[in-house]
Write a protein that holds these residues in place. Structure first.
Motif, PDB file in Angstrom:
ATOM      1  N   ALA A  77     -96.463   5.073 -79.780  1.00 20.48           N
ATOM      2  CA  ALA A  77     -97.857   5.489 -79.627  1.00 20.48           C
ATOM      3  C   ALA A  77     -98.026   6.992 -79.803  1.00 20.48           C
ATOM      4  N   ARG A  78     -99.258   7.366 -80.169  1.00 21.24           N
ATOM      5  CA  ARG A  78     -99.693   8.758 -80.108  1.00 21.24           C
ATOM      6  C   ARG A  78    -100.512   8.934 -78.833  1.00 21.24           C
ATOM      7  N   PHE A  79    -100.573  10.178 -78.365  1.00 26.86           N
ATOM      8  CA  PHE A  79    -101.418  10.420 -77.195  1.00 26.86           C
ATOM      9  C   PHE A  79    -102.032  11.803 -77.296  1.00 26.86           C
ATOM     10  N   ASP A  80    -103.135  11.993 -76.577  1.00 28.59           N
ATOM     11  CA  ASP A  80    -103.822  13.286 -76.536  1.00 28.59           C
ATOM     12  C   ASP A  80    -104.310  13.504 -75.113  1.00 28.59           C
ATOM     13  N   LEU A  81    -103.733  14.500 -74.428  1.00 22.16           N
ATOM     14  CA  LEU A  81    -104.169  14.860 -73.079  1.00 22.16           C
ATOM     15  C   LEU A  81    -105.214  15.965 -73.191  1.00 22.16           C
ATOM     16  N   ARG A  82    -106.376  15.745 -72.591  1.00 21.81           N
ATOM     17  CA  ARG A  82    -107.477  16.692 -72.703  1.00 21.81           C
ATOM     18  C   ARG A  82    -108.008  17.060 -71.331  1.00 21.81           C
ATOM     19  N   LEU A  83    -108.560  18.261 -71.245  1.00 20.05           N
ATOM     20  CA  LEU A  83    -109.261  18.681 -70.034  1.00 20.05           C
ATOM     21  C   LEU A  83    -110.759  18.598 -70.294  1.00 20.05           C
ATOM     22  N   LEU A  84    -111.472  17.974 -69.379  1.00 19.01           N
ATOM     23  CA  LEU A  84    -112.902  17.755 -69.552  1.00 19.01           C
ATOM     24  C   LEU A  84    -113.681  18.859 -68.841  1.00 19.01           C
ATOM     25  N   ASP A  85    -114.606  19.482 -69.549  1.00 18.34           N
ATOM     26  CA  ASP A  85    -115.484  20.497 -68.960  1.00 18.34           C
ATOM     27  C   ASP A  85    -116.616  19.787 -68.238  1.00 18.34           C
ATOM     28  N   ARG A  86    -116.663  19.932 -66.940  1.00 24.36           N
ATOM     29  CA  ARG A  86    -117.657  19.182 -66.148  1.00 24.36           C
ATOM     30  C   ARG A  86    -119.073  19.645 -66.458  1.00 24.36           C
ATOM     31  N   ALA A  87    -119.231  20.901 -66.857  1.00 25.06           N
ATOM     32  CA  ALA A  87    -120.584  21.416 -67.104  1.00 25.06           C
ATOM     33  C   ALA A  87    -121.157  20.889 -68.410  1.00 25.06           C
ATOM     34  N   THR A  88    -120.313  20.835 -69.454  1.00 24.49           N
ATOM     35  CA  THR A  88    -120.814  20.430 -70.774  1.00 24.49           C
ATOM     36  C   THR A  88    -120.465  18.994 -71.137  1.00 24.49           C
ATOM     37  N   GLY A  89    -119.492  18.431 -70.455  1.00 21.25           N
ATOM     38  CA  GLY A  89    -119.043  17.088 -70.799  1.00 21.25           C
ATOM     39  C   GLY A  89    -118.113  17.059 -71.994  1.00 21.25           C
ATOM     40  N   LEU A  90    -117.791  18.238 -72.551  1.00 17.86           N
ATOM     41  CA  LEU A  90    -116.892  18.317 -73.699  1.00 17.86           C
ATOM     42  C   LEU A  90    -115.445  18.458 -73.239  1.00 17.86           C
ATOM     43  N   SER A  91    -114.511  18.051 -74.076  1.00 15.99           N
ATOM     44  CA  SER A  91    -113.101  18.129 -73.709  1.00 15.99           C
ATOM     45  C   SER A  91    -112.342  18.963 -74.730  1.00 15.99           C
ATOM     46  N   ARG A  92    -111.226  19.542 -74.283  1.00 18.77           N
ATOM     47  CA  ARG A  92    -110.348  20.287 -75.186  1.00 18.77           C
ATOM     48  C   ARG A  92    -108.923  19.754 -75.032  1.00 18.77           C
ATOM     49  N   SER A  93    -108.275  19.633 -76.147  1.00 16.26           N
ATOM     50  CA  SER A  93    -106.920  19.088 -76.139  1.00 16.26           C
ATOM     51  C   SER A  93    -105.941  20.106 -75.568  1.00 16.26           C
ATOM     52  N   VAL A  94    -105.031  19.637 -74.702  1.00 20.60           N
ATOM     53  CA  VAL A  94    -104.010  20.491 -74.099  1.00 20.60           C
ATOM     54  C   VAL A  94    -102.623  20.119 -74.614  1.00 20.60           C
ATOM     55  N   ARG A  95    -102.374  18.836 -74.733  1.00 23.30           N
ATOM     56  CA  ARG A  95    -101.070  18.366 -75.236  1.00 23.30           C
ATOM     57  C   ARG A  95    -101.307  17.137 -76.085  1.00 23.30           C
ATOM     58  N   ARG A  96    -100.862  17.224 -77.345  1.00 27.69           N
ATOM     59  CA  ARG A  96    -101.154  16.152 -78.284  1.00 27.69           C
ATOM     60  C   ARG A  96     -99.912  15.821 -79.098  1.00 27.69           C
ATOM     61  N   ALA A  97     -99.608  14.548 -79.242  1.00 27.18           N
ATOM     62  CA  ALA A  97     -98.528  14.098 -80.114  1.00 27.18           C
ATOM     63  C   ALA A  97     -99.141  13.662 -81.429  1.00 27.18           C
ATOM     64  N   ALA A  98     -98.959  14.489 -82.461  1.00 26.11           N
ATOM     65  CA  ALA A  98     -99.587  14.182 -83.741  1.00 26.11           C
ATOM     66  C   ALA A  98     -98.977  12.954 -84.399  1.00 26.11           C
ATOM     67  N   GLU A  99     -97.669  12.742 -84.183  1.00 23.45           N
ATOM     68  CA  GLU A  99     -96.979  11.577 -84.725  1.00 23.45           C
ATOM     69  C   GLU A  99     -96.614  10.621 -83.585  1.00 23.45           C
ATOM     70  N   PRO A 100     -96.502   9.337 -83.878  1.00 25.49           N
ATOM     71  CA  PRO A 100     -96.141   8.388 -82.820  1.00 25.49           C
ATOM     72  C   PRO A 100     -94.790   8.729 -82.192  1.00 25.49           C
ATOM     73  N   VAL A 101     -94.699   8.522 -80.874  1.00 26.27           N
ATOM     74  CA  VAL A 101     -93.458   8.727 -80.143  1.00 26.27           C
ATOM     75  C   VAL A 101     -93.162   7.479 -79.324  1.00 26.27           C
ATOM     76  N   VAL A 102     -91.929   7.367 -78.876  1.00 24.50           N
ATOM     77  CA  VAL A 102     -91.504   6.189 -78.118  1.00 24.50           C
ATOM     78  C   VAL A 102     -91.814   6.360 -76.640  1.00 24.50           C
ATOM     79  N   PHE A 103     -92.412   5.346 -76.059  1.00 24.98           N
ATOM     80  CA  PHE A 103     -92.544   5.240 -74.611  1.00 24.98           C
ATOM     81  C   PHE A 103     -91.677   4.068 -74.172  1.00 24.98           C
ATOM     82  N   ASP A 104     -90.640   4.354 -73.411  1.00 25.49           N
ATOM     83  CA  ASP A 104     -89.667   3.337 -73.023  1.00 25.49           C
ATOM     84  C   ASP A 104     -89.621   3.233 -71.506  1.00 25.49           C
ATOM     85  N   TYR A 105     -90.124   2.124 -70.986  1.00 21.10           N
ATOM     86  CA  TYR A 105     -90.181   1.944 -69.530  1.00 21.10           C
ATOM     87  C   TYR A 105     -88.794   2.008 -68.895  1.00 21.10           C
ATOM     88  N   SER A 106     -87.781   1.535 -69.619  1.00 23.39           N
ATOM     89  CA  SER A 106     -86.431   1.442 -69.061  1.00 23.39           C
ATOM     90  C   SER A 106     -85.588   2.702 -69.285  1.00 23.39           C
TER      91      SER A 106
END
Length: 315
Positions: A77-106
């Motif tokens: 999966a790819r993911f994008d962690l964003r911080l949401l501005d409570r005043a404007t409702g807009l978000s900005r990306s803080v950490r983003r995986a542009a290419e898919p990466v592995v998430f392995d529960y084990s």
């Protein structure tokens, strides 16, 4: 690592509102609070928030991670962690995986492959009473998450072995040396690559045209043999009878080899000869060795000789 081919992406987003930060900001590094579970692409996920930082080195920050919570699952999966501005409702990306990466529960905890995110989401000093983290997840299907390749350790270099065999076989030699009546055959390219003097003699302005055999009268054959052997293998090999016989003959051979190394610009061989002579100094050879060191600008060997003589005088 190249990502596998993918054909379908399932997208989902989740907002994790953190209220009452003052109540949790005292948590130690590595401690976290988690969001409610949410589903994307057939997998369950949650966001983890670390008010004291992900680990001790990150205490000045708050951290956030996306974690797969479906037991024994392995997703791509790819993911994008964003911080949401409570005043404007807009978000900005803080950490983003542009290419898919592995998430392995084990995956082992130290590998962190079960979760991915931002160790330095934002400075703790900049955090107000609350914040909202938005996480967008793209689960990729149609490709299998790759297994990390096993690390292979390369075997030691065998270049010197092959070059030594080339010298032993005398294949396609193109130069010969007559050293006091004993003939040595070699390869111009190898000699010139290792010695600037041979480069000048065989290819440069010092080249002696029309000579099938180059005469060398001021080096002993046994010394020239050791020199050429070192050029091919980068290993100093002395004749067995010297190693097992008279120690004075052995030292004399090393002194002659140092002179030959200096003559042909073989700095590494010179240093090896210096080291041998430094370790084998005695009262009967120190003056001869000092003169040799002075003549060939062997500073370290000269210093050891002077120190040896000084201690001898004091004694």
């Amino acid at each position: 690592m190249a990502s596998p081919p993918h054909t379908v992406t399932a997208r989902g987003a989740h907002q994790f509102e953190i209220v009452g930060y003052s109540l949790i900001k005292g948590l130690a590094a590595g401690e976290f609070v988690r969001s409610g579970a949410f589903a994307v692409g057939g997998y369950r996920w949650s966001v983890r928030f670390y008010p004291g930082g992900f680990s001790p080195p990150h205490r000045a920050f708050v951290s956030a991670f996306l974690k797969i919570t479906s037991k024994d699952a392995r997703a791509w999966a790819r993911f994008d962690l964003r911080l949401l501005d409570r005043a404007t409702g807009l978000s900005r990306s803080v950490r983003r995986a542009a290419e898919p990466v592995v998430f392995d529960y084990s995956a082992p905890p130290g590998k962190c492959r079960g979760k991915r995110g931002a160790r330095a989401l934002m400075l703790r000093s900049e955090l107000e009473a609350s914040l909202t983290i938005e996480c967008v997840v793209d689960v990729v299907s149609g490709g299998v998450p790759p297994v990390a390749p096993r690390r292979l350790r390369a075997p030691p270099s065998d270049l010197s072995k092959h070059l030594g065999e080339l010298l032993d076989r005398q294949d396609q030699t193109d130069v010969a040396f007559d050293v006091r009546g004993e003939v040595f055959r070699a390869h111009k390219a190898v000699l010139a690559t290792r010695s600037p003097v041979f480069m000048a003699e065989l290819y440069g302005g010092m080249k002696e045209k029309g000579m099938e055999c180059i005469a060398i009268d001021d080096i002993q054959p046994v010394v020239f043999s050791a020199l050429v052997g070192f050029i091919y293998t980068d290993v100093l090999v002395l004749p067995g009878d010297l190693l097992e016989g008279d120690d004075d003959d052995y030292k004399e051979m090393v002194r002659h080899l140092l002179e030959a190394a200096d003559r042909y610009g073989m700095e590494r061989l010179m240093l090896m000869c210096e080291s041998i002579l430094c370790r084998s100094l005695d009262g009967s050879t120190v003056e001869t060795t000092l003169a040799l060191a002075d003549q060939h600008y062997c500073t370290a060997l000269k210093d050891v000789c002077l120190q040896f003589m000084s201690l001898g005088l004091q004694g």
